[in-house]
Design an enzyme around this catalytic site. Sequence first.
Site, PDB file in Angstrom:
ATOM      1  N   LYS B  53       6.820 -23.140   4.483  1.00  0.00           N
ATOM      2  CA  LYS B  53       6.335 -22.400   5.779  1.00  0.00           C
ATOM      3  C   LYS B  53       6.197 -20.742   5.349  1.00  0.00           C
ATOM      4  N   GLY B 178      -3.342 -37.673  -0.397  1.00  0.00           N
ATOM      5  CA  GLY B 178      -2.395 -38.163   0.392  1.00  0.00           C
ATOM      6  C   GLY B 178      -2.687 -37.117   1.814  1.00  0.00           C
ATOM      7  N   GLY B 270       3.968 -39.469  -0.138  1.00  0.00           N
ATOM      8  CA  GLY B 270       5.241 -39.903   0.698  1.00  0.00           C
ATOM      9  C   GLY B 270       6.117 -39.912  -0.290  1.00  0.00           C
ATOM     10  N   ARG B 271       7.488 -40.093   0.305  1.00  0.00           N
ATOM     11  CA  ARG B 271       8.683 -39.716  -0.423  1.00  0.00           C
ATOM     12  C   ARG B 271       9.673 -40.979  -0.244  1.00  0.00           C
ATOM     13  N   ASP B 311      17.248 -38.590   4.972  1.00  0.00           N
ATOM     14  CA  ASP B 311      16.196 -39.239   4.398  1.00  0.00           C
ATOM     15  C   ASP B 311      16.720 -40.404   3.822  1.00  0.00           C
ATOM     16  N   HIS B 443       2.863 -16.187  32.884  1.00  0.00           N
ATOM     17  CA  HIS B 443       1.322 -15.768  32.573  1.00  0.00           C
ATOM     18  C   HIS B 443       1.269 -14.628  31.826  1.00  0.00           C
TER      19      HIS B 443
HETATM   20  C1  LIG Z   1       7.191 -30.051   0.712  1.00  0.00           C
HETATM   21  C2  LIG Z   1       7.937 -30.423   1.765  1.00  0.00           C
HETATM   22  C3  LIG Z   1       7.839 -29.752   3.095  1.00  0.00           C
HETATM   23  C4  LIG Z   1       8.778 -30.461   3.979  1.00  0.00           C
HETATM   24  N1  LIG Z   1       8.595 -29.763   5.302  1.00  0.00           N
HETATM   25  C5  LIG Z   1       9.398 -30.346   6.262  1.00  0.00           C
HETATM   26  C6  LIG Z   1       9.434 -29.419   7.523  1.00  0.00           C
HETATM   27  O1  LIG Z   1       8.488 -28.504   7.738  1.00  0.00           O
HETATM   28  N2  LIG Z   1      10.175 -30.081   8.445  1.00  0.00           N
HETATM   29  C7  LIG Z   1      10.987 -30.920   8.356  1.00  0.00           C
HETATM   30  O2  LIG Z   1      11.562 -31.478   9.335  1.00  0.00           O
HETATM   31  N3  LIG Z   1      11.242 -31.771   7.087  1.00  0.00           N
HETATM   32  C8  LIG Z   1      10.341 -31.510   5.880  1.00  0.00           C
HETATM   33  N4  LIG Z   1      10.404 -31.818   4.953  1.00  0.00           N
HETATM   34  C9  LIG Z   1      11.364 -32.960   4.734  1.00  0.00           C
HETATM   35  C10 LIG Z   1      12.876 -32.323   4.565  1.00  0.00           C
HETATM   36  O3  LIG Z   1      12.961 -31.594   3.556  1.00  0.00           O
HETATM   37  C11 LIG Z   1      13.825 -33.500   4.508  1.00  0.00           C
HETATM   38  O4  LIG Z   1      13.636 -34.498   5.740  1.00  0.00           O
HETATM   39  C12 LIG Z   1      15.193 -33.265   4.473  1.00  0.00           C
HETATM   40  O5  LIG Z   1      15.193 -32.154   3.197  1.00  0.00           O
HETATM   41  C13 LIG Z   1      16.345 -34.408   4.149  1.00  0.00           C
HETATM   42  O6  LIG Z   1      17.507 -33.666   4.316  1.00  0.00           O
HETATM   43  P1  LIG Z   1      18.669 -34.690   3.520  1.00  0.00           P
HETATM   44  O7  LIG Z   1      19.977 -33.952   3.875  1.00  0.00           O
HETATM   45  O8  LIG Z   1      18.789 -35.918   4.070  1.00  0.00           O
HETATM   46  O9  LIG Z   1      18.234 -34.565   1.985  1.00  0.00           O
HETATM   47  P2  LIG Z   1      17.693 -33.697   0.933  1.00  0.00           P
HETATM   48  O10 LIG Z   1      17.389 -32.251   1.630  1.00  0.00           O
HETATM   49  O11 LIG Z   1      16.611 -34.301  -0.095  1.00  0.00           O
HETATM   50  O12 LIG Z   1      19.238 -33.236   0.081  1.00  0.00           O
HETATM   51  C14 LIG Z   1      19.697 -34.095  -0.505  1.00  0.00           C
HETATM   52  C15 LIG Z   1      20.697 -33.358  -1.572  1.00  0.00           C
HETATM   53  O13 LIG Z   1      21.568 -34.169  -1.995  1.00  0.00           O
HETATM   54  C16 LIG Z   1      21.450 -33.981  -3.469  1.00  0.00           C
HETATM   55  N5  LIG Z   1      22.051 -35.344  -4.084  1.00  0.00           N
HETATM   56  C17 LIG Z   1      21.397 -36.336  -3.996  1.00  0.00           C
HETATM   57  N6  LIG Z   1      22.196 -37.216  -4.888  1.00  0.00           N
HETATM   58  C18 LIG Z   1      23.425 -36.698  -5.264  1.00  0.00           C
HETATM   59  C19 LIG Z   1      24.596 -36.976  -5.797  1.00  0.00           C
HETATM   60  N7  LIG Z   1      24.662 -38.199  -6.192  1.00  0.00           N
HETATM   61  N8  LIG Z   1      25.602 -36.256  -5.893  1.00  0.00           N
HETATM   62  C20 LIG Z   1      25.385 -34.927  -5.552  1.00  0.00           C
HETATM   63  N9  LIG Z   1      24.364 -34.498  -4.868  1.00  0.00           N
HETATM   64  C21 LIG Z   1      23.178 -35.292  -4.840  1.00  0.00           C
HETATM   65  C22 LIG Z   1      20.395 -33.509  -3.811  1.00  0.00           C
HETATM   66  O14 LIG Z   1      20.398 -32.735  -5.030  1.00  0.00           O
HETATM   67  C23 LIG Z   1      19.903 -32.848  -2.507  1.00  0.00           C
HETATM   68  O15 LIG Z   1      20.347 -31.285  -2.758  1.00  0.00           O
HETATM   69  C24 LIG Z   1       9.658 -31.332   3.768  1.00  0.00           C
HETATM   70  C25 LIG Z   1       9.740 -32.030   2.656  1.00  0.00           C
HETATM   71  C26 LIG Z   1       8.883 -31.487   1.577  1.00  0.00           C
HETATM   72  C27 LIG Z   1       8.771 -32.203   0.281  1.00  0.00           C
HETATM   73  C1  LIG Z   2      -1.662  -3.726  32.882  1.00  0.00           C
HETATM   74  C2  LIG Z   2      -1.014  -4.776  33.639  1.00  0.00           C
HETATM   75  C3  LIG Z   2      -0.701  -5.886  32.901  1.00  0.00           C
HETATM   76  C4  LIG Z   2      -0.042  -6.767  33.685  1.00  0.00           C
HETATM   77  N1  LIG Z   2       0.489  -7.854  32.765  1.00  0.00           N
HETATM   78  C5  LIG Z   2       1.115  -9.050  33.495  1.00  0.00           C
HETATM   79  C6  LIG Z   2       1.452  -9.971  32.590  1.00  0.00           C
HETATM   80  O1  LIG Z   2       1.335 -10.272  31.377  1.00  0.00           O
HETATM   81  N2  LIG Z   2       1.977 -11.072  33.343  1.00  0.00           N
HETATM   82  C7  LIG Z   2       2.137 -11.104  34.557  1.00  0.00           C
HETATM   83  O2  LIG Z   2       2.580 -12.002  35.288  1.00  0.00           O
HETATM   84  N3  LIG Z   2       1.726 -10.110  35.630  1.00  0.00           N
HETATM   85  C8  LIG Z   2       1.058  -8.996  34.899  1.00  0.00           C
HETATM   86  N4  LIG Z   2       0.659  -8.074  35.781  1.00  0.00           N
HETATM   87  C9  LIG Z   2       0.670  -8.083  36.983  1.00  0.00           C
HETATM   88  C10 LIG Z   2      -0.443  -9.166  37.558  1.00  0.00           C
HETATM   89  O3  LIG Z   2      -1.451  -8.571  37.426  1.00  0.00           O
HETATM   90  C11 LIG Z   2      -0.342  -9.176  39.051  1.00  0.00           C
HETATM   91  O4  LIG Z   2       1.169  -9.784  39.397  1.00  0.00           O
HETATM   92  C12 LIG Z   2      -1.272 -10.041  39.471  1.00  0.00           C
HETATM   93  O5  LIG Z   2      -2.728  -9.822  39.421  1.00  0.00           O
HETATM   94  C13 LIG Z   2      -0.905 -10.334  41.163  1.00  0.00           C
HETATM   95  O6  LIG Z   2      -1.861 -11.268  41.572  1.00  0.00           O
HETATM   96  P1  LIG Z   2      -2.561 -11.102  43.195  1.00  0.00           P
HETATM   97  O7  LIG Z   2      -3.268 -12.433  42.993  1.00  0.00           O
HETATM   98  O8  LIG Z   2      -1.296 -11.136  43.965  1.00  0.00           O
HETATM   99  O9  LIG Z   2      -3.252  -9.784  43.192  1.00  0.00           O
HETATM  100  P2  LIG Z   2      -4.439  -9.100  42.533  1.00  0.00           P
HETATM  101  O10 LIG Z   2      -4.649  -9.705  41.268  1.00  0.00           O
HETATM  102  O11 LIG Z   2      -3.933  -7.565  42.707  1.00  0.00           O
HETATM  103  O12 LIG Z   2      -5.698  -9.474  43.148  1.00  0.00           O
HETATM  104  C14 LIG Z   2      -6.021  -9.197  44.416  1.00  0.00           C
HETATM  105  C15 LIG Z   2      -7.328  -9.171  44.813  1.00  0.00           C
HETATM  106  O13 LIG Z   2      -7.882  -9.067  46.013  1.00  0.00           O
HETATM  107  C16 LIG Z   2      -8.716  -7.987  46.217  1.00  0.00           C
HETATM  108  N5  LIG Z   2      -8.817  -7.352  47.521  1.00  0.00           N
HETATM  109  C17 LIG Z   2      -7.924  -6.635  48.055  1.00  0.00           C
HETATM  110  N6  LIG Z   2      -8.031  -6.401  49.273  1.00  0.00           N
HETATM  111  C18 LIG Z   2      -8.964  -7.079  49.631  1.00  0.00           C
HETATM  112  C19 LIG Z   2      -9.869  -7.163  50.962  1.00  0.00           C
HETATM  113  N7  LIG Z   2      -9.571  -6.643  51.917  1.00  0.00           N
HETATM  114  N8  LIG Z   2     -10.827  -8.092  50.876  1.00  0.00           N
HETATM  115  C20 LIG Z   2     -11.326  -8.665  49.680  1.00  0.00           C
HETATM  116  N9  LIG Z   2     -10.650  -8.659  48.619  1.00  0.00           N
HETATM  117  C21 LIG Z   2      -9.738  -7.732  48.410  1.00  0.00           C
HETATM  118  C22 LIG Z   2      -8.858  -7.235  44.989  1.00  0.00           C
HETATM  119  O14 LIG Z   2      -9.989  -6.748  44.725  1.00  0.00           O
HETATM  120  C23 LIG Z   2      -8.273  -8.121  43.973  1.00  0.00           C
HETATM  121  O15 LIG Z   2      -9.200  -8.480  43.093  1.00  0.00           O
HETATM  122  C24 LIG Z   2      -0.060  -6.812  35.018  1.00  0.00           C
HETATM  123  C25 LIG Z   2      -0.388  -5.855  35.761  1.00  0.00           C
HETATM  124  C26 LIG Z   2      -1.170  -4.917  35.316  1.00  0.00           C
HETATM  125  C27 LIG Z   2      -1.552  -3.830  35.777  1.00  0.00           C
END
Ligand SMILES: Cc1cc2nc3c(=O)[nH]c(=O)nc-3n(C[C@H](O)[C@H](O)[C@H](O)COP(=O)(O)OP(=O)(O)OC[C@H]3O[C@@H](n4cnc5c(N)ncnc54)[C@H](O)[C@@H]3O)c2cc1C
Ligand SMILES: Cc1cc2nc3c(=O)[nH]c(=O)nc-3n(C[C@H](O)[C@H](O)[C@H](O)COP(=O)(O)OP(=O)(O)OC[C@H]3O[C@@H](n4cnc5c(N)ncnc54)[C@H](O)[C@@H]3O)c2cc1C
Lengths: 60, 467, 467
Positions: B53, B178, B270-271, B311, B443
């Site tokens: 990652k 793979g 695979g593994r 695993d 939104h």
């Molecule tokens: C490149 C790669 C990317 C991956 N990415 C992801 C991901 O993004 N998300 C995800 O969910 N999974 C991912 N996996 C899979 C994930 O790593 C495994 O599913 C996970 O590590 C399994 O955990 P585990 O505890 O079963 O075993 P392991 O993590 O394999 O750990 C087992 C441990 O036991 C030890 N061990 C073994 N035998 C003995 C023994 N006899 N005595 C003492 N110690 C021992 C080993 O040394 C090891 O440290 C990825 C795997 C690889 C290879």
């Molecule tokens: C900078 C900024 C950032 C924002 N960011 C977010 C955000 O990230 N997330 C979020 O949830 N909210 C955000 N908001 C708030 C969001 O924009 C408002 O809550 C939302 O637009 C409200 O929707 P509405 O439909 O009630 O009204 P409005 O979006 O205000 O729309 C009303 C419409 O009615 C029209 N109108 C008014 N009177 C009349 C009339 N008499 N006849 C015909 N048309 C008319 C207007 O022209 C307008 O187009 C933000 C607001 C601002 C200013």
Amino acid sequence: KPVNARADGRVLAVPAARQLARERGIDLAHVHGSGPNGRIRVQDVEAHGPAAPAPTTPAE
Amino acid sequence: MTTSYDYDVLVIGAGPGGYHAAIRAAQLGLKVACAEREAVGGVCLNVGCIPTKALLHAGEQIAAARHAADFGLTFGEQKLDIAKLNGWKDGIVKKLTGGVGALFKANKVAHLIGQASFVDDHTVKVGDKTYTAANFIIATGSEPAKLPGLDVDQTHIVDSTGALVMPDPVPARMLCVGGGVIGFEFSHVYNNMGSKVKVIEFLPNVIPGADADAVKEFSKIMKKQGIEIAVQTKANKAEKKADGIHVELEDVKTGAKTTEVFDRVLVAVGRRPRTDGLNAQAAGVHVTDRGFIPADTKQRSNVPHIYVVGDVASNPMLAHKAMKEGLVAAEVIAGKPAEQDAVAIPGVVYTSPELAWVGLTEQEAKDKGYTVKTGVFPLSASGRAMTLQATDGFVKMVVEADTDLLLGVHIVGPHASDLLGEAGLALEMAATASDIALTIHAHPTLGESVLEAAEAVHKQAIHIMNR
Amino acid sequence: MTTSYDYDVLVIGAGPGGYHAAIRAAQLGLKVACAEREAVGGVCLNVGCIPTKALLHAGEQIAAARHAADFGLTFGEQKLDIAKLNGWKDGIVKKLTGGVGALFKANKVAHLIGQASFVDDHTVKVGDKTYTAANFIIATGSEPAKLPGLDVDQTHIVDSTGALVMPDPVPARMLCVGGGVIGFEFSHVYNNMGSKVKVIEFLPNVIPGADADAVKEFSKIMKKQGIEIAVQTKANKAEKKADGIHVELEDVKTGAKTTEVFDRVLVAVGRRPRTDGLNAQAAGVHVTDRGFIPADTKQRSNVPHIYVVGDVASNPMLAHKAMKEGLVAAEVIAGKPAEQDAVAIPGVVYTSPELAWVGLTEQEAKDKGYTVKTGVFPLSASGRAMTLQATDGFVKMVVEADTDLLLGVHIVGPHASDLLGEAGLALEMAATASDIALTIHAHPTLGESVLEAAEAVHKQAIHIMNR
Ligand SMILES: Cc1cc2nc3c(=O)[nH]c(=O)nc-3n(C[C@H](O)[C@H](O)[C@H](O)COP(=O)(O)OP(=O)(O)OC[C@H]3O[C@@H](n4cnc5c(N)ncnc54)[C@H](O)[C@@H]3O)c2cc1C
Ligand SMILES: Cc1cc2nc3c(=O)[nH]c(=O)nc-3n(C[C@H](O)[C@H](O)[C@H](O)COP(=O)(O)OP(=O)(O)OC[C@H]3O[C@@H](n4cnc5c(N)ncnc54)[C@H](O)[C@@H]3O)c2cc1C
């Protein structure tokens, strides 16, 4: 008799309800779910009434 | 818990599965040790999730600087200090692995350095010492699969670990063998850093497991960014010559062979689970032919007090699955009612745009017998995406037709991985598309596209015409 | 609906509230017109949400290019073509407003050009023509509030509309009067583009309405980025002189006055509802002293067939609130069981990092009598944030102590607005902190910090010590 029978065999329950059911040893298939599609919430498990003793895993 | 054992829990492996298990067990009052033979943090922190990652971010900043010209921001000559890049990435890894070490200390998790081997079902040997424990959690992870004919030397032919060290200069021609998640993440990095990248995939589609429409969109965007993709293609062998690495490629449908020359070849096919040196059989733990140690939903192996997570337990091999399983195992041992009962495990390709999904693909849903409705909202209609200069992609929602139950969400777009939070929670909460559609989304945000995809399921999206 | 009126619904104002109402009404089969006297899209698309986000993105890219040096990416001399910047921003606005026009056409919404004035409760005049309608939706929005002593000339002293046109050269010294969302977004833009910016706020805290901890963190970060912030300060008057605009500032606690000199002064002290020219009284519609036209949860004014949505109806003046209300009004008119029953309306400051929140602040929750628990997870402990070079900020969760019910989520951090999707859905679904904590969040994502904040509520976060 299961009150929850979906074609796919799933019992729909939120994670915390599943956890609570396990804790109380309740089979979710017998719990009435109050949500959409019979989804079981925590409250539904609580409302299910006194639970059977949980099948705990005694720590050794 | 009072025992005659050295520890209540001994965790083997300090990857995400293992360290989550160890810390949670300690939080719950257990006496915990964690054995690790390489580096704390496992694959994920050291050579997986995190360093990739970091490189992806760096690569995306290079691309962003180029795109800044669209709004009038231009720069003089750009310079990439590769040593600094690698150092920055390593610094993040060090900070995070150091953090896990500190968390072990603070939570009083004993860190045992060395390879753990079972002696019996309550005893392991770590280095010279033996330790006993009431419970074990096996979290030994996985390692890159090998490909015959392409021997990894970590310089010319690399696996994911070798690919993490960006060479100086950046290779001019790069082949990625793979087309999975890892392959595409690296391809994206190298492409942004200036390599000419080709990805080959044996299967008819890249990113297996992802929704077909999403993959199509994703491939289109990757190609637009300059990555060459060849599906149903395999690499037979590679030979180092003076002018580069000669790789024999084969079209798997026709059998036609060609040779192409590259400066670096990444093998990302695979593994496989890793149990070498563990001596699992001494504890009576069952290892499958393919090397997995299967677990039930309480993360128990066939030996009830020996748990297995991550695993080494099962696919998908993903860190967040390992973490969840680690927490479940620790809680079960502590007598809590935990269970691995996840409705869905998300997947992400951290390219730019990202490809991220959770739940069923359209095809999977149909295959399971659902009557399916879908809703798609293109990011080209999103105001927020326009202001972010990132309008490639879409949100696709897969829903059970008669109940409106959400089955899957598939996103190609900027910050798609951040949007997965809502999608994942929705699936776990058994939400309907209406639940999402009726929820106010700020939104202007990318999240509005999730809302609009839900509206599109009902043919009521506002910013597109609904057919 | 069959009537003897020209339209089933006539919407006044084509801002986000109005155009959502018009399109949804048309989707539901009604005969719809929408009157607009200025530009389709309203404040939001033309001079609000969208152009500010475009400028914010541009500013953030300038900052990002500077931070790229941390990982070894450096650039020669940077040039910002201000005309191109303004043109790019205007192009996005044009694309979006054009899109709304096209949606009107495709949905068969008649676009009436001109100011609508009520003649009676079923008739309006638009330009020379009169139109009758069975129902009206008033969506006339709001306009910037004025400040005595600071006369807006849109060159030296500007309101938000004037501030959207970036002058060439960028002003060296900029004063922002008003530390609300709009004020900070512009301050962030100008600061990134090279102005020395000072923000003054009359109240003891900036970003009124946001959680106190979040505001504290946010202010700290803005200051670190170079923005000067003076609270409990007001601007009495401004005078243009040869060396700049002399502004008299007053410490509202001590009454001490100082004069400071700036090159541009932005007045961003709030917005007021807009009903000028509407002639609401002719329809018997009640307008309050402060200029609002109040609505019930079905968006009805005191006249049952005249609905009112958006900024003109009530605070908070936010586009997504206007959109929701527009949909509700249209659906109610079409006989659907719609209602504005939102649990919470999110707020976002689109700076970098963003400040985003939804639901109750800790103080609001306490004031309402809740016994409150909180959980905070700092982004400095997030691997994903490290790879994004964005570790400033945190996620804070406010929860009802005995039930674990989620009450509010407050985020300072990168992509905070994207993370709100999960938080907003959680609130609407009456989710608990456990529901979030038990949901797998992809690794490595920013969403994991939401999960960890939920875990922190239970003192079980993994990547921090829980006190
Ligand atoms: C490149 C790669 C990317 C991956 N990415 C992801 C991901 O993004 N998300 C995800 O969910 N999974 C991912 N996996 C899979 C994930 O790593 C495994 O599913 C996970 O590590 C399994 O955990 P585990 O505890 O079963 O075993 P392991 O993590 O394999 O750990 C087992 C441990 O036991 C030890 N061990 C073994 N035998 C003995 C023994 N006899 N005595 C003492 N110690 C021992 C080993 O040394 C090891 O440290 C990825 C795997 C690889 C290879
Ligand atoms: C900078 C900024 C950032 C924002 N960011 C977010 C955000 O990230 N997330 C979020 O949830 N909210 C955000 N908001 C708030 C969001 O924009 C408002 O809550 C939302 O637009 C409200 O929707 P509405 O439909 O009630 O009204 P409005 O979006 O205000 O729309 C009303 C419409 O009615 C029209 N109108 C008014 N009177 C009349 C009339 N008499 N006849 C015909 N048309 C008319 C207007 O022209 C307008 O187009 C933000 C607001 C601002 C200013």
